[in-house]
Design a protein around this motif. Structure first.
Motif, mmCIF file in Angstrom:
data_model
loop_
_atom_site.group_PDB
_atom_site.id
_atom_site.type_symbol
_atom_site.label_atom_id
_atom_site.label_comp_id
_atom_site.label_asym_id
_atom_site.label_seq_id
_atom_site.Cartn_x
_atom_site.Cartn_y
_atom_site.Cartn_z
ATOM 1 N N MET A 1 47.584 47.395 46.391
ATOM 2 C CA MET A 1 46.993 46.404 47.112
ATOM 3 C C MET A 1 45.506 46.435 47.433
ATOM 4 S SD MET A 1 47.375 43.277 48.397
ATOM 5 C CE MET A 1 48.968 42.945 48.911
ATOM 6 N N GLU A 2 45.258 47.658 47.737
ATOM 7 C CA GLU A 2 43.620 47.913 48.120
ATOM 8 C C GLU A 2 43.053 47.766 46.915
ATOM 9 O OE1 GLU A 2 41.770 51.417 50.576
ATOM 10 O OE2 GLU A 2 42.512 51.984 48.747
ATOM 11 N N PHE A 3 43.559 48.070 45.622
ATOM 12 C CA PHE A 3 42.647 47.921 44.354
ATOM 13 C C PHE A 3 42.439 46.164 44.166
ATOM 14 C CE2 PHE A 3 42.529 46.860 39.891
ATOM 15 C CZ PHE A 3 41.547 47.570 39.484
ATOM 16 N N VAL A 4 43.680 45.450 44.437
ATOM 17 C CA VAL A 4 43.301 43.990 44.038
ATOM 18 C C VAL A 4 42.503 43.541 44.886
ATOM 19 C CG1 VAL A 4 44.693 42.029 44.467
ATOM 20 C CG2 VAL A 4 45.662 43.643 43.254
ATOM 21 N N ILE A 5 42.231 43.979 46.105
ATOM 22 C CA ILE A 5 41.565 43.230 47.241
ATOM 23 C C ILE A 5 40.153 43.686 46.885
ATOM 24 C CG2 ILE A 5 40.771 43.114 49.485
ATOM 25 C CD1 ILE A 5 43.680 43.317 50.356
ATOM 26 N N PHE A 6 39.841 44.978 46.643
ATOM 27 C CA PHE A 6 38.456 45.318 46.145
ATOM 28 C C PHE A 6 37.863 44.746 44.704
ATOM 29 C CE2 PHE A 6 38.720 49.627 48.545
ATOM 30 C CZ PHE A 6 37.435 49.305 49.397
ATOM 31 N N ASP A 7 38.987 44.422 43.839
ATOM 32 C CA ASP A 7 38.507 43.591 42.688
ATOM 33 C C ASP A 7 38.057 42.185 43.020
ATOM 34 O OD1 ASP A 7 38.604 43.520 39.754
ATOM 35 O OD2 ASP A 7 40.190 42.203 40.126
ATOM 36 N N GLY A 8 38.599 41.422 43.952
ATOM 37 C CA GLY A 8 38.225 40.200 44.301
ATOM 38 C C GLY A 8 36.962 40.241 44.947
ATOM 39 N N ARG A 9 36.748 41.196 45.895
ATOM 40 C CA ARG A 9 35.496 41.465 46.309
ATOM 41 C C ARG A 9 34.344 41.662 45.337
ATOM 42 N NH1 ARG A 9 31.979 45.318 48.705
ATOM 43 N NH2 ARG A 9 31.205 44.872 50.930
ATOM 44 N N GLN A 10 34.680 42.326 44.369
ATOM 45 C CA GLN A 10 33.777 42.553 43.330
ATOM 46 C C GLN A 10 33.476 41.217 42.554
ATOM 47 O OE1 GLN A 10 32.007 45.409 42.834
ATOM 48 N NE2 GLN A 10 30.818 44.354 40.969
ATOM 49 N N HIS A 11 34.225 40.486 42.479
ATOM 50 C CA HIS A 11 34.257 39.146 41.785
ATOM 51 C C HIS A 11 33.186 38.100 42.613
ATOM 52 C CE1 HIS A 11 36.706 39.150 38.337
ATOM 53 N NE2 HIS A 11 37.646 39.709 38.836
ATOM 54 N N VAL A 12 33.185 38.572 43.935
ATOM 55 C CA VAL A 12 32.476 37.658 45.009
ATOM 56 C C VAL A 12 31.110 37.997 44.795
ATOM 57 C CG1 VAL A 12 31.991 37.202 47.451
ATOM 58 C CG2 VAL A 12 34.171 36.984 46.512
ATOM 59 N N LEU A 13 30.895 39.333 44.693
ATOM 60 C CA LEU A 13 29.260 40.029 44.640
ATOM 61 C C LEU A 13 28.887 39.609 42.898
ATOM 62 C CD1 LEU A 13 30.210 43.651 45.964
ATOM 63 C CD2 LEU A 13 28.811 41.842 46.872
ATOM 64 N N GLU A 14 29.578 39.786 42.151
ATOM 65 C CA GLU A 14 29.030 39.259 40.826
ATOM 66 C C GLU A 14 28.538 37.798 40.753
ATOM 67 O OE1 GLU A 14 32.188 40.425 38.232
ATOM 68 O OE2 GLU A 14 31.894 42.637 38.385
ATOM 69 N N ALA A 15 29.634 36.902 41.464
ATOM 70 C CA ALA A 15 29.344 35.325 41.453
ATOM 71 C C ALA A 15 27.946 35.317 42.166
ATOM 72 C CB ALA A 15 30.498 34.795 42.076
ATOM 73 N N PHE A 16 27.628 35.634 43.238
ATOM 74 C CA PHE A 16 26.481 35.582 44.067
ATOM 75 C C PHE A 16 25.297 36.300 43.147
ATOM 76 C CE2 PHE A 16 29.265 34.529 47.558
ATOM 77 C CZ PHE A 16 28.569 33.321 48.170
#
Length: 248
Positions: free
Chosen positions: A227-242
């Motif tokens: 679960m931690e991996f999934v959330i970190f992955d989503g966080r990375q998508h946010v960083l990449e989008a911005f």
């Protein structure tokens, strides 16, 4: 499981009560900065004329906004907009008003901080407590994310269903009450990112299935890490989008 942030609000005005209309309009205006922090809201006579409601409806609406932490009444002064630290950021309407006003990178990353604080532990609880029916439901929800016809919104909804099911299967009512935060983070991520076919979401079913496999094996620590991996992955998508917006 209904998605408040993914549902369109078009046409809802006619069906909402007068109380809901006043709360929504004033809450949105406060969050967006139309009524800045520290300012006094217009007086009762002005608001009564603006909304065409009774004094009782206006009074109850102000009580609702005060309960959310957005305003505080002051005798002989008026109703003042409070500092953001007093706002109830766990309130679903407050979250919705932020999204309608436009959210920034910092806001979304704060949501991911909170998710990291409780969702991995929720997954470990599910590994201990889930019955076979709950495990099978989680497996179906993870598989649903692999559907090729997903749009950004439909994939966000499928993802939301999975994560809300995890909080429910933890058999901890406090976990389920945080569902609005999960929804806000997921909607923000998918709406900020490119269409699912081109932005790295192709493995989303696999990463979520890893959570299910750990739960099915009653392996709490592995479920936590998955679960931690999934959330970190989503966080990375946010960083990449911005970052992509900054380079545009």
């Amino acid at each position: 499981m209904r998605s408040r942030l993914l549902e369109t609000r078009k046409g809802q005005g006619k069906s909402r009560t007068s109380h809901a209309q006043v709360v929504d309009d004033l809450g949105k205006a406060i969050v967006s900065g139309v009524f800045p922090i520290g300012t006094i809201l217009p007086g009762d006579s002005d608001l009564l004329q603006r909304f065409k409601v009774s004094r009782t409806v206006l009074r109850e609406s102000m009580k609702t906004l005060a309960a959310k932490g957005l305003v505080v009444p002051r005798a002989r002064v008026g109703t003042r907009v409070t500092e953001r630290i007093h706002w109830n950021m766990f309130d679903n309407e407050v979250l919705t008003w932020h999204f309608e006003s436009g959210v920034n990178e910092e806001f979304l990353l704060h949501l991911y901080d909170i998710r990291l604080a409780f969702e991995p532990f929720a997954a470990s609880l599910v590994a201990e407590r889930a019955d076979p029916e709950e495990v099978e439901m989680l497996r179906r929800l993870a598989l649903a994310m692999a559907a090729p016809e997903h749009t950004a919104d439909s994939l966000a909804l499928a993802d939301l269903h999975f994560h809300l099911a995890v909080t429910e299967a933890s058999h901890n009512p406090f976990m389920r009450s945080l569902g609005g935060l999960i929804e806000a983070a997921l909607v923000g991520m998918f709406r900020m990112s490119a269409p699912p076919s081109s932005n790295g979401f192709a493995n989303i079913a696999d990463t979520h299935m890893a959570i299910v496999d750990a739960i099915a094996a009653h392996d709490g620590p592995t479920a936590y890490k998955a679960m931690e991996f999934v959330i970190f992955d989503g966080r990375q998508h946010v960083l990449e989008a911005f970052a992509a917006l900054a380079d545009a």
